[in-house]
Structures are given as structure tokens and as C-alpha cells.
Design a protein around this motif. Structure first.
Motif, PDB file in Angstrom:
ATOM      1  N   GLU A 178       0.836  -1.204   0.000  1.00  0.00           N
ATOM      2  CA  GLU A 178       0.000   0.000   0.000  1.00  0.00           C
ATOM      3  C   GLU A 178       0.870   1.254   0.000  1.00  0.00           C
ATOM      4  O   GLU A 178       0.586   2.221  -0.717  1.00  0.00           O
ATOM      5  CB  GLU A 178      -0.940  -0.022   1.220  1.00  0.00           C
ATOM      6  CG  GLU A 178      -1.936   1.098   1.253  1.00  0.00           C
ATOM      7  CD  GLU A 178      -2.940   1.058   0.093  1.00  0.00           C
ATOM      8  OE1 GLU A 178      -3.569   2.105  -0.161  1.00  0.00           O
ATOM      9  OE2 GLU A 178      -3.086   0.015  -0.572  1.00  0.00           O
ATOM     10  N   ARG A 179       1.939   1.264   0.772  1.00  0.00           N
ATOM     11  CA  ARG A 179       2.856   2.415   0.790  1.00  0.00           C
ATOM     12  C   ARG A 179       3.469   2.636  -0.598  1.00  0.00           C
ATOM     13  O   ARG A 179       3.588   3.772  -1.054  1.00  0.00           O
ATOM     14  CB  ARG A 179       3.959   2.193   1.821  1.00  0.00           C
ATOM     15  CG  ARG A 179       3.504   2.405   3.233  1.00  0.00           C
ATOM     16  CD  ARG A 179       4.683   2.303   4.203  1.00  0.00           C
ATOM     17  NE  ARG A 179       4.191   2.301   5.565  1.00  0.00           N
ATOM     18  CZ  ARG A 179       4.357   1.326   6.435  1.00  0.00           C
ATOM     19  NH1 ARG A 179       5.043   0.253   6.098  1.00  0.00           N
ATOM     20  NH2 ARG A 179       3.872   1.409   7.638  1.00  0.00           N
ATOM     21  N   ARG A 180       3.878   1.539  -1.232  1.00  0.00           N
ATOM     22  CA  ARG A 180       4.452   1.654  -2.578  1.00  0.00           C
ATOM     23  C   ARG A 180       3.416   2.202  -3.576  1.00  0.00           C
ATOM     24  O   ARG A 180       3.714   3.047  -4.411  1.00  0.00           O
ATOM     25  CB  ARG A 180       4.993   0.299  -3.053  1.00  0.00           C
ATOM     26  CG  ARG A 180       6.384  -0.006  -2.527  1.00  0.00           C
ATOM     27  CD  ARG A 180       7.000  -1.198  -3.252  1.00  0.00           C
ATOM     28  NE  ARG A 180       6.401  -2.471  -2.891  1.00  0.00           N
ATOM     29  CZ  ARG A 180       6.722  -3.188  -1.824  1.00  0.00           C
ATOM     30  NH1 ARG A 180       7.661  -2.770  -1.017  1.00  0.00           N
ATOM     31  NH2 ARG A 180       6.120  -4.314  -1.571  1.00  0.00           N
ATOM     32  N   ARG A 181       2.193   1.703  -3.478  1.00  0.00           N
ATOM     33  CA  ARG A 181       1.124   2.162  -4.369  1.00  0.00           C
ATOM     34  C   ARG A 181       0.854   3.652  -4.163  1.00  0.00           C
ATOM     35  O   ARG A 181       0.751   4.420  -5.129  1.00  0.00           O
ATOM     36  CB  ARG A 181      -0.151   1.350  -4.112  1.00  0.00           C
ATOM     37  CG  ARG A 181      -1.242   1.599  -5.141  1.00  0.00           C
ATOM     38  CD  ARG A 181      -2.518   0.868  -4.796  1.00  0.00           C
ATOM     39  NE  ARG A 181      -3.137   1.307  -3.553  1.00  0.00           N
ATOM     40  CZ  ARG A 181      -3.777   2.466  -3.379  1.00  0.00           C
ATOM     41  NH1 ARG A 181      -3.877   3.325  -4.355  1.00  0.00           N
ATOM     42  NH2 ARG A 181      -4.319   2.764  -2.219  1.00  0.00           N
ATOM     43  N   ILE A 182       0.784   4.063  -2.875  1.00  0.00           N
ATOM     44  CA  ILE A 182       0.546   5.471  -2.576  1.00  0.00           C
ATOM     45  C   ILE A 182       1.720   6.324  -3.069  1.00  0.00           C
ATOM     46  O   ILE A 182       1.535   7.385  -3.675  1.00  0.00           O
ATOM     47  CB  ILE A 182       0.296   5.688  -1.065  1.00  0.00           C
ATOM     48  CG1 ILE A 182      -1.054   5.068  -0.677  1.00  0.00           C
ATOM     49  CG2 ILE A 182       0.357   7.154  -0.685  1.00  0.00           C
ATOM     50  CD1 ILE A 182      -1.309   5.017   0.811  1.00  0.00           C
ATOM     51  N   ALA A 183       2.947   5.830  -2.833  1.00  0.00           N
ATOM     52  CA  ALA A 183       4.132   6.571  -3.274  1.00  0.00           C
ATOM     53  C   ALA A 183       4.151   6.691  -4.790  1.00  0.00           C
ATOM     54  O   ALA A 183       4.471   7.767  -5.336  1.00  0.00           O
ATOM     55  CB  ALA A 183       5.403   5.883  -2.777  1.00  0.00           C
ATOM     56  N   ARG A 184       3.799   5.618  -5.503  1.00  0.00           N
ATOM     57  CA  ARG A 184       3.745   5.653  -6.966  1.00  0.00           C
ATOM     58  C   ARG A 184       2.698   6.662  -7.431  1.00  0.00           C
ATOM     59  O   ARG A 184       2.929   7.465  -8.343  1.00  0.00           O
ATOM     60  CB  ARG A 184       3.413   4.260  -7.514  1.00  0.00           C
ATOM     61  CG  ARG A 184       4.465   3.699  -8.413  1.00  0.00           C
ATOM     62  CD  ARG A 184       4.068   2.399  -9.096  1.00  0.00           C
ATOM     63  NE  ARG A 184       3.035   1.574  -8.498  1.00  0.00           N
ATOM     64  CZ  ARG A 184       3.261   0.587  -7.639  1.00  0.00           C
ATOM     65  NH1 ARG A 184       4.479   0.286  -7.287  1.00  0.00           N
ATOM     66  NH2 ARG A 184       2.256  -0.097  -7.147  1.00  0.00           N
ATOM     67  N   HIS A 187       3.933  10.089  -6.796  1.00  0.00           N
ATOM     68  CA  HIS A 187       5.003  10.397  -7.754  1.00  0.00           C
ATOM     69  C   HIS A 187       4.417  10.718  -9.121  1.00  0.00           C
ATOM     70  O   HIS A 187       4.805  11.708  -9.767  1.00  0.00           O
ATOM     71  CB  HIS A 187       5.967   9.203  -7.853  1.00  0.00           C
ATOM     72  CG  HIS A 187       7.063   9.420  -8.829  1.00  0.00           C
ATOM     73  ND1 HIS A 187       6.971   9.049 -10.153  1.00  0.00           N
ATOM     74  CD2 HIS A 187       8.281  10.009  -8.678  1.00  0.00           C
ATOM     75  CE1 HIS A 187       8.077   9.380 -10.779  1.00  0.00           C
ATOM     76  NE2 HIS A 187       8.902   9.975  -9.896  1.00  0.00           N
ATOM     77  N   ASP A 188       3.451   9.884  -9.557  1.00  0.00           N
ATOM     78  CA  ASP A 188       2.850  10.105 -10.884  1.00  0.00           C
ATOM     79  C   ASP A 188       2.079  11.422 -10.913  1.00  0.00           C
ATOM     80  O   ASP A 188       2.213  12.201 -11.855  1.00  0.00           O
ATOM     81  CB  ASP A 188       1.924   8.945 -11.259  1.00  0.00           C
ATOM     82  CG  ASP A 188       2.696   7.661 -11.526  1.00  0.00           C
ATOM     83  OD1 ASP A 188       3.933   7.733 -11.663  1.00  0.00           O
ATOM     84  OD2 ASP A 188       2.046   6.583 -11.575  1.00  0.00           O
ATOM     85  N   SER A 189       1.248  11.669  -9.875  1.00  0.00           N
ATOM     86  CA  SER A 189       0.447  12.895  -9.880  1.00  0.00           C
ATOM     87  C   SER A 189       1.335  14.122  -9.702  1.00  0.00           C
ATOM     88  O   SER A 189       1.095  15.159 -10.335  1.00  0.00           O
ATOM     89  CB  SER A 189      -0.649  12.849  -8.821  1.00  0.00           C
ATOM     90  OG  SER A 189      -0.090  12.773  -7.535  1.00  0.00           O
ATOM     91  N   LEU A 190       2.375  14.016  -8.898  1.00  0.00           N
ATOM     92  CA  LEU A 190       3.293  15.128  -8.729  1.00  0.00           C
ATOM     93  C   LEU A 190       4.018  15.396 -10.042  1.00  0.00           C
ATOM     94  O   LEU A 190       4.209  16.553 -10.442  1.00  0.00           O
ATOM     95  CB  LEU A 190       4.302  14.838  -7.603  1.00  0.00           C
ATOM     96  CG  LEU A 190       5.247  15.971  -7.229  1.00  0.00           C
ATOM     97  CD1 LEU A 190       4.469  17.190  -6.753  1.00  0.00           C
ATOM     98  CD2 LEU A 190       6.208  15.528  -6.146  1.00  0.00           C
TER      99      LEU A 190
END
Length: 198
Positions: A178-184, A187-190
Motif C-alpha cells: 500500500e505504501r508503494r502504491r501510494i508513493a507511486r 510520484h505520478d500525480s506530482l
């Protein structure tokens, strides 16, 4: 009239008969005392065995006299393992229970008291894990003559611990995913915001 030597002979024989009668009575008294003592000890052993049979734990004794075979097997052992006392008596417990030891058996037997976990097989072939406590039994001169083993079935507890560990590991993996998914996602939206700003 009887002669002097005949009278002495009769007196000696009467004295010998009295001594023999006295010795016989003393012997009879000793036999009665020993019998009473033996009956008292037997009653004590029966009382202790009855108390041990009330225990839920499997309790058995193996002695060197019986070639490290089982010389006592309580009702708790019958319930846990499935073998009756008559099935188990005289048999080597390591062979009967197909025991897996965490350390060599000879090392365990060198301890005065030992505690640990063992893996055993029941009569129907199930493998169980027991919390085992061993105590060395000694004769009057202090020489080891055997061991008393008290075993408590902890199979269900070990399964629950393993399930809890597995669940805990699974939760940690899910949290990491979940942390990786949120970080991805961040990252993508940023990255999109930065591209739009450019």
C-alpha cells in the motif's frame, strides 16, 4: 530314676526348644512388621499413582533397570498419546513416540532438570508438539536410575502462534504494498503537476 546326664540333656533340649520358639516368635514379629511396612508403602504408592492419573499432563517414568523402558505411564499419557499403560510399559519412549529432540538425547539425560519442546507421534500417527519437563531420578546412593517426563500438549498453541506470525507477516507485506502504491500515485500525480506547470 533318670541319670544326671539325661536330665542335663533334657534341660538343654528344653532350653533349645524355648530358644527356638523365641526366635520363631521374633521372626514372626519381624515378618508382621515388614508386611505392615510394605502394605503402608504400597498404599502410599497407589495413592500417589492415583493422584498422577488425575493430572491432565502425560507423565511417565523410564528407568535404566528396564533398559530405558517405560516403567510408569499415567492416564494423562494414555489420553494424549493413545497407548494404554499395558501397551507402553517396557517400551523405549523415544521409539514408541518417535521423538524428535532439539538437542541430542544423551545431552538431555545429563541434566538434573531439563525443559524444552519435543515433537512426538500419537498412536494414530498425528505429530504433536509438547512442552516437556524432565527430572533425573536417583537411588539412595545418588546414582541416576531413570527420568520422569511430564509433557503438556502445546500443538494448538504452536499452530496459533505460527498463524499469528503468518498473519503479522501478511499485514506487513500489505502495508508495504500500500505504501508503494501510494508513493507511486503521489510520484505520478506530482510528475503530472510539474509537467503541467512547465
Amino acid at each position: 530314676a533318670l541319670g544326671e546326664s539325661t536330665r542335663r540333656s533334657i534341660a538343654k533340649r528344653e532350653k533349645a526348644e524355648q530358644d527356638l520358639l523365641r526366635a520363631h516368635e521374633e521372626l514372626e514379629q519381624r515378618v508382621r512388621e515388614r508386611t505392615a511396612d510394605l502394605q503402608k508403602r504400597t498404599a502410599e504408592v497407589i495413592e500417589k499413582a492415583t493422584l498422577l492419573d488425575l493430572a491432565n499432563d502425560a507423565i511417565f517414568i523410564k528407568t535404566k533397570i528396564s533398559g530405558n523402558g517405560i516403567s510408569y505411564w499415567n492416564k494423562g499419557a494414555e489420553r494424549l498419546y493413545g497407548w494404554t499403560a499395558s501397551d507402553a510399559l517396557g517400551r523405549n519412549p523415544a521409539e514408541l513416540l518417535r521423538t524428535s529432540y532439539p538437542i541430542p538425547l544423551a545431552e538431555i539425560e545429563q541434566h538434573e532438570v531439563w525443559e524444552g519442546e519435543l515433537s512426538h507421534s500419537t498412536r494414530d500417527g498425528r505429530r504433536i508438539i509438547v512442552a516437556s519437563r524432565w527430572t533425573t531420578l536417583r537411588n539412595e546412593s545418588g546414582q541416576p536410575i531413570g527420568w520422569m517426563e511430564i509433557n503438556t500438549d502445546i500443538t494448538d498453541r504452536k499452530r496459533a502462534e505460527n498463524a499469528a506470525r503468518s498473519l503479522s507477516g501478511r499485514i506487513l507485506n500489505l502495508q508495504d504494498d500500500e505504501r508503494r502504491r501510494i508513493a507511486r500515485g503521489l510520484h505520478d500525480s506530482l510528475g503530472q503537476y510539474l509537467a503541467a506547470l512547465k
